[in-house]
Scaffold this motif. Structure first.
Motif, short mmCIF file in Angstrom:
data_model
loop_
_atom_site.label_atom_id
_atom_site.label_comp_id
_atom_site.label_asym_id
_atom_site.label_seq_id
_atom_site.Cartn_x
_atom_site.Cartn_y
_atom_site.Cartn_z
N GLY A 1 0.88 -1.29 0.03
CA GLY A 1 0.09 -0.09 0.05
C GLY A 1 0.84 1.03 -0.01
O GLY A 1 1.87 1.30 0.70
N PHE A 2 0.42 2.40 -0.82
CA PHE A 2 1.34 3.44 -0.96
C PHE A 2 1.34 4.16 0.54
O PHE A 2 2.49 4.64 1.06
N HIS A 3 0.39 4.12 1.29
CA HIS A 3 0.27 4.74 2.53
C HIS A 3 1.24 4.16 3.49
O HIS A 3 2.13 5.01 4.30
N ALA A 4 1.74 2.99 3.36
CA ALA A 4 2.44 2.10 4.36
C ALA A 4 4.02 2.09 3.94
O ALA A 4 4.83 1.80 4.57
N THR A 5 4.24 2.43 2.76
CA THR A 5 5.53 2.50 2.08
C THR A 5 6.11 3.62 2.67
O THR A 5 5.72 4.85 2.62
N THR A 6 7.38 3.46 3.09
CA THR A 6 8.05 4.34 3.69
C THR A 6 9.23 4.69 2.57
O THR A 6 9.36 4.08 1.49
N PHE B 1 -2.46 1.95 -13.64
CA PHE B 1 -4.05 1.82 -13.42
C PHE B 1 -4.49 1.27 -12.06
O PHE B 1 -5.44 1.73 -11.31
N VAL B 2 -3.89 0.07 -11.61
CA VAL B 2 -4.13 -0.50 -10.48
C VAL B 2 -4.07 0.21 -9.27
O VAL B 2 -4.61 0.46 -8.53
N PHE B 3 -2.66 1.02 -9.58
CA PHE B 3 -2.22 2.10 -8.43
C PHE B 3 -3.56 2.98 -8.19
O PHE B 3 -3.85 3.32 -7.02
N ALA C 1 -6.88 4.43 -4.23
CA ALA C 1 -7.52 5.70 -4.00
C ALA C 1 -8.10 5.83 -2.64
O ALA C 1 -8.18 7.16 -1.94
N LYS C 2 -8.56 4.91 -1.98
CA LYS C 2 -9.32 5.17 -0.64
C LYS C 2 -8.29 5.57 0.45
O LYS C 2 -8.79 6.18 1.35
N SER C 3 -6.98 5.37 0.16
CA SER C 3 -5.93 5.80 1.20
C SER C 3 -5.34 7.27 0.85
O SER C 3 -4.37 7.60 1.61
N PHE C 4 -5.62 7.63 -0.34
CA PHE C 4 -5.03 8.66 -0.80
C PHE C 4 -5.46 10.10 0.14
O PHE C 4 -6.60 10.22 0.83
#
Length: 240
Positions: free
Chosen positions: A49-54, A128-130, A135-138
């Motif tokens: 997940g993008f949010h969890a990626t440091t 596209f998948v990203f 989107a919900k965590s953006f």
């Protein structure tokens, strides 16, 4: 089409669009590094997940130092905006530029749109998948941008349908709703790619199936069928 959507081509566009903020200006240096950064971001986001990626994970995966990352973006929201911006601009440029002969024929236009969208999402699947899955965590602004991209696509579909209705090619009562029902058919190809791979469904088979399904659902009944239907309705029922 595939070459235009290759990672290095898309990252070259990102460099052009963000020259004011990217500190490395020479394309032969900047584009390869952006390719590594964006590629690593999409891969890590798919796993964690993008949010969890440091940024430390991103530096390690891309092979750049933390300082090296900061020469291309100043924060994760900026990196996110770069990715979403490239997806949005590419989708808008491609899907709003059909060939002239296609634009004049609503049925051809809709089939062109379906095929072009599916092929583009195949070539840009990680992007596209990203955009869809994350989107919900953006943050609010970026989440709204992802929503706006979906609305834009639906609006293009709706405009094509309106053209077809006006020309008597399509018979649709609720154009906007119909456009919103077609959009998930396009998304399914890149969101559930593994399912179609297991089934051995080729991209050509998927494009043809969606086109046939949508065409059948939207097509106005022919005069002969309408006349026959009217006659059958007026014919008295026989009772046992």
């Amino acid at each position: 089409m595939t070459a235009a959507f290759a990672m290095d081509a898309l990252c070259a566009r990102i460099l052009e669009r963000h020259r004011d903020s990217i500190k490395v200006q020479k394309p032969h240096l900047a584009v390869p590094n952006l390719t590594r950064i964006i590629g690593a971001t999409l891969t890590l986001s798919n796993k964690h997940g993008f949010h969890a990626t440091t940024l430390r994970q991103l530096a390690e995966a891309s092979g750049l130092s933390m300082g090296g990352l900061y020469t291309y973006f100043d924060s994760k929201p900026t990196l996110l905006a770069m990715i979403l911006g490239e997806v949005a601009e590419t989708v808008n440029e491609v899907l709003t530029a059909p060939p002239a002969d296609v634009r004049q024929d609503a049925r051809k236009h809709l089939h062109w749109f379906i095929a072009t969208h599916v092929r583009m999402s195949e070539a840009m699947q990680p992007w596209f998948v990203f955009s869809f899955m994350e989107a919900k965590s953006f943050p609010p602004a970026e989440r709204q941008r992802a929503i706006d991209m979906e609305v834009m696509t639906e609006r293009i579909i709706a405009d094509i349908i309106k053209q077809g209705v006006a020309g008597g090619v399509f018979s649709v009562d609720q154009v906007t709703l119909t456009a919103s029902l077609i959009k998930p058919l396009l998304q399914d190809w890149y969101v559930k790619r593994a399912k179609y791979r297991r089934r051995g469904t080729s991209i050509e088979a998927y494009i043809n199936a969606v086109g046939t399904f949508v065409d059948a659902a939207l097509s106005a009944p022919s005069r002969s069928r309408t006349t026959a239907g009217s006659r059958s309705k007026s014919r008295p029922m026989a009772h046992p």
